[in-house]
Write a protein that holds these residues in place. Sequence first.
Motif, mmCIF file in Angstrom:
data_model
loop_
_atom_site.group_PDB
_atom_site.id
_atom_site.type_symbol
_atom_site.label_atom_id
_atom_site.label_comp_id
_atom_site.label_asym_id
_atom_site.label_seq_id
_atom_site.Cartn_x
_atom_site.Cartn_y
_atom_site.Cartn_z
ATOM 1 N N ALA A 139 44.231 36.611 68.192
ATOM 2 C CA ALA A 139 45.325 36.989 69.087
ATOM 3 C C ALA A 139 45.365 36.060 70.303
ATOM 4 C CB ALA A 139 45.167 38.439 69.533
ATOM 5 N N ALA A 140 44.193 35.712 70.839
ATOM 6 C CA ALA A 140 44.129 34.799 71.981
ATOM 7 C C ALA A 140 44.650 33.421 71.603
ATOM 8 C CB ALA A 140 42.692 34.700 72.494
ATOM 9 N N VAL A 201 50.711 39.475 60.066
ATOM 10 C CA VAL A 201 50.502 39.991 61.422
ATOM 11 C C VAL A 201 51.830 39.911 62.166
ATOM 12 C CG1 VAL A 201 49.413 39.505 63.643
ATOM 13 C CG2 VAL A 201 48.072 39.357 61.544
ATOM 14 N N ALA A 202 52.114 40.918 62.989
ATOM 15 C CA ALA A 202 53.301 40.903 63.849
ATOM 16 C C ALA A 202 52.885 40.470 65.249
ATOM 17 C CB ALA A 202 53.942 42.285 63.903
ATOM 18 N N LEU A 203 53.709 39.627 65.869
ATOM 19 C CA LEU A 203 53.452 39.197 67.240
ATOM 20 C C LEU A 203 54.709 39.439 68.070
ATOM 21 C CD1 LEU A 203 51.224 37.712 68.992
ATOM 22 C CD2 LEU A 203 52.657 35.677 68.715
ATOM 23 N N THR A 215 51.621 38.741 75.027
ATOM 24 C CA THR A 215 51.874 38.893 73.592
ATOM 25 C C THR A 215 51.088 40.085 73.059
ATOM 26 O OG1 THR A 215 50.119 37.264 73.103
ATOM 27 C CG2 THR A 215 52.394 36.468 73.139
ATOM 28 N N LEU A 216 51.737 40.836 72.169
ATOM 29 C CA LEU A 216 51.101 41.977 71.515
ATOM 30 C C LEU A 216 50.930 41.636 70.039
ATOM 31 C CD1 LEU A 216 50.057 44.910 71.640
ATOM 32 C CD2 LEU A 216 52.395 45.650 71.094
ATOM 33 N N TYR A 217 49.685 41.553 69.605
ATOM 34 C CA TYR A 217 49.306 41.167 68.244
ATOM 35 C C TYR A 217 49.024 42.449 67.465
ATOM 36 C CZ TYR A 217 46.459 38.288 64.912
ATOM 37 O OH TYR A 217 45.919 37.631 63.825
ATOM 38 N N TYR A 249 45.500 46.550 67.567
ATOM 39 C CA TYR A 249 46.392 45.936 68.557
ATOM 40 C C TYR A 249 45.579 45.069 69.510
ATOM 41 C CZ TYR A 249 49.627 49.629 67.065
ATOM 42 O OH TYR A 249 50.429 50.463 66.321
ATOM 43 N N ALA A 250 46.179 43.966 69.946
ATOM 44 C CA ALA A 250 45.549 43.094 70.937
ATOM 45 C C ALA A 250 46.632 42.594 71.883
ATOM 46 C CB ALA A 250 44.847 41.921 70.263
#
Length: 273
Positions: A139-140, A201-203, A215-217, A249-250
């Motif tokens: 995610a980062a 994955v949704a971003l 951003t929400l991963y 979630y991230a």
Amino acid sequence: MNDKRLHALPSMGSPIAEADLHAYADGQLAAARRAEVETFLAAHPQDRARVDAWQAQRQALRSLLDPVLDEPLPLRLPLAPPARAWPWRALAAGIAVAVFSGGAAWIARGELDHDRIRAALAAAAQTPERAAASYAQRAAVAHAVYAPDMGRPVEVGGDNEKALVTWLTKRLGAPVSAPSLSTLGYELVGGRLLPGGAGPVALFMYGAPDGQRLTLYVTREAAGGQTAFQFTQEGPVRVFYWAEGPFGYALSGAVSREALQRVSLEVYRQLQG
């Protein structure tokens, strides 16, 4: 890469090129040129932000891939009995074997690096805790790659939120939603689909008036994992991550830990509701 010319300050001897910015981000400029680039960046905040994003991306990728570089080479050199006559021939033969074996090992390593990375990510998904740490790191990296993009940071814009959510829900195989963060000063920029460690994955991306982005991963690989908030950091990118229902979630951003935690709590509250 195109050697795109940028603006220069009057006191500089030559314009700052795109290549200079990349070399600066990689720490490859001579001291005099580095000072010129730093003067240029101090007067151009947008270019400063681009360089910071490149450095964050580089640091995030190094954190992900450096463990692979530390693995020992798979060299297996045969041990021959010492020769009494013509010892230089044995030495030359040994050097030849070492060079050949080393070259072959590095060639094979290049072919297998991607497979090793995929295998490592798959192994990380064996336990919820390791899976969470793995997707938080990805995610980062995703934030470092897409958040600074001024051209096309998302595939579907926030003005078409319904179509975006419908598309991502279909691809992830479970209902996905984009939390509203307008009360905290962030509006939905849009979203995109990414490959993850164990499926799509949704971003979702959010932007503030000052240009700051979060951003929400959203991934399915951490389903049933640790529900409590956890924190990690890759360079300037901070990440709060947790699991809820079928998803992990991230939330990532180059903001203070306190600010990111405040937004994470609001995201968590809305997703629970």
